[in-house]
Design an enzyme around this catalytic site. Structure first.
Site, PDB file in Angstrom:
ATOM      1  CB  ILE A 207      15.506  62.006  40.286  1.00 39.24           C
ATOM      2  CG1 ILE A 207      17.032  62.116  40.279  1.00 39.24           C
ATOM      3  CG2 ILE A 207      14.948  62.461  38.946  1.00 39.24           C
ATOM      4  CD1 ILE A 207      17.702  61.268  39.242  1.00 39.24           C
ATOM      5  CB  CYS A 208      10.540  60.946  42.297  1.00 39.32           C
ATOM      6  SG  CYS A 208      10.691  59.501  41.248  1.00 39.32           S
TER       7      CYS A 208
END
Length: 426
Positions: A207-208
């Site tokens: 997700i980062c």
């Protein structure tokens, strides 16, 4: 040769099937006799088929011609022109209509005496009482999340004091020239969740990365579907079969790609990423459907031992099958009955724990949220007010937020249940 509509007696139509039921096999245990088996199969047994796509059409045909008299089929999809090359219960005039309703109508017309009832709906829309009415359930699904849901639902329904609450689940799946069928006895044998890690892992992106440093066109597409859609269109459920929804995702992904000088975002790639498209082959569907219906026939009649409990088929280079007993996973979050033990580094932030969970093949979570065992939110993606309140926790160490040995709940759109995890700090 009989034409459609001609009266054909059961003895004539099912002559080949009767040969299997008229004599007891050498490995049977508890066979009640031919007449009892025939009566149950044709007049009492109620079977549910989940999915009326490529695999579901084959399953419905096989069940009807094997002698199952009361069949239900559930599917939320409508027929697309691309389905017609392998989903043979449909015709060009059916495009746009309900798969479940068209499949049921076709079988009812072609096989007199067999009643197929259609349900054009999601499996999640029905209460426990709906599933409790069936003797056997066959899943012919291409969605992992739907298979996880029905598996968890059937395990949850089991009441140890009521044997009728245990509903055998026969699961079939295909991927190109490969396929599998299995028999799941909820709470007794291994369940679908026990074996998630043997499936071809979907492409997962941290997700980062997709939120801050995209490098691939797929990162931009995931950003649009996983982050932007819930933020900007939170009141609209993403429908990956809706061209307008795919167009919206493509436009957003293309804009983001341009901002980061990334090339390669196309409409077709956008559709492929969000739908996780897997090729379907008619011959594989036929083989796996036959295996699933063979197991349903054995369970319904007790004429032979059922599969124990997994069959693998591979037709890539030749024809290869293998069967084995897939064992229950002690830490299975569905049938294991206990919380999942997780070793967490003492300096991990909540965001690092989220990233770690996102790459665990045995969980297949995408956007995990966290709650304390009391129900108080620790980090949630929505609603927006709670998201903003809990977002600062992502940068805090888990060991500062949750005492060692305490349990927290993990929620995710892909999880059909709340996962309980217990942390040990290392």
């Amino acid at each position: 040769m009989h034409s459609v509509g001609d009266y054909v007696s059961d003895e004539s139509r099912y002559a080949a099937i009767n040969k299997l039921l008229d004599r007891e096999g050498p490995l049977t245990d508890g066979y009640q006799g031919a007449e009892a088996a025939k009566d149950f199969l044709r007049h009492q047994c109620k079977i549910l088929v989940i999915g009326a796509g490529g695999l579901g059409c084959e399953i419905l045909q096989d069940l009807a011609l094997t002698g199952f008299g009361n069949i239900h089929v559930i599917d939320m999809d409508t027929i697309d022109i691309s389905n017609l090359n392998r989903q043979f219960l449909f015709r060009e005039a059916d495009v746009g209509k309900s798969k479940a309703e068209c499949a049921a109508a076709f079988i009812n017309k072609r096989v007199p005496g067999v009643k197929v009832t259609a349900h054009h709906s999601k499996i999640q829309d029905h209460p426990d009482s709906f599933y409790m009415q069936f003797n056997i359930i066959i899943a012919g699904l291409d969605s992992v999340s739907a298979r996880r849901w029905i598996n968890a639902k059937l395990v949850e329904m089991v009441d140890m004091e009521n044997p009728e609450s245990l509903k055998p689940l026969i699961d079939g799946g295909t991927e190109g020239f490969k396929g599998q069928s299995r028999v799941i006895l909820p709470t007794i044998s291994s369940c679908y969740e026990c074996s998630l890690d043997i499936h071809t892992p979907p492409t997962a992106f941290p997700i980062c990365t997709i939120a801050n440093t995209p490098r691939l066109p797929e990162h931009c597409i995931e950003w649009a579907s996983v982050l932007e859609w819930p933020r900007l269109r939170k009141d609209v459920k993403l429908d990956t079969d809706d061209p307008d929804h795919i167009q919206w995702l493509y436009d957003k992904a293309a804009t983001r790609a341009a901002a980061f000088n990334i090339e390669g975002v196309t409409w077709a790639l956008t559709q492929g990423v969000v739908k996780n498209i897997i090729p379907a082959i008619a011959s594989t569907n036929a083989i796996i459907a036959a295996s699933c219906c063979n197991e349903a026939f054995k369970i319904a009649t007790s004429c032979a031992p059922m599969l124990n409990n997994y069959m693998l088929y591979n037709g890539n280079d030749s024809l290869y099958t293998f069967t084995w007993e897939y064992e229950k996973r002690p830490d299975c979050p569905v049938c294991g009955g206990e919380s999942m033990e997780v070793d967490v580094k003492r300096d991990w932030t909540l965001e690092q724990l989220m990233e770690w969970l996102s790459v665990q093949q045995k969980l297949l979570v995408k956007r995990p949220g966290f709650m304390y065992a009391t129900g108080e939110p620790l980090f949630m993606w929505g609603p927006p007010q709670i998201h903003e309140q809990t977002k600062p926790n992502l940068e805090k160490r888990v060991s500062d937020l949750v005492p060692e040995g305490e349990e927290i709940l993990v929620t995710d759109p892909n999880l059909p249940f709340n996962l309980t995890i217990r942390m040990t700090y290392v």
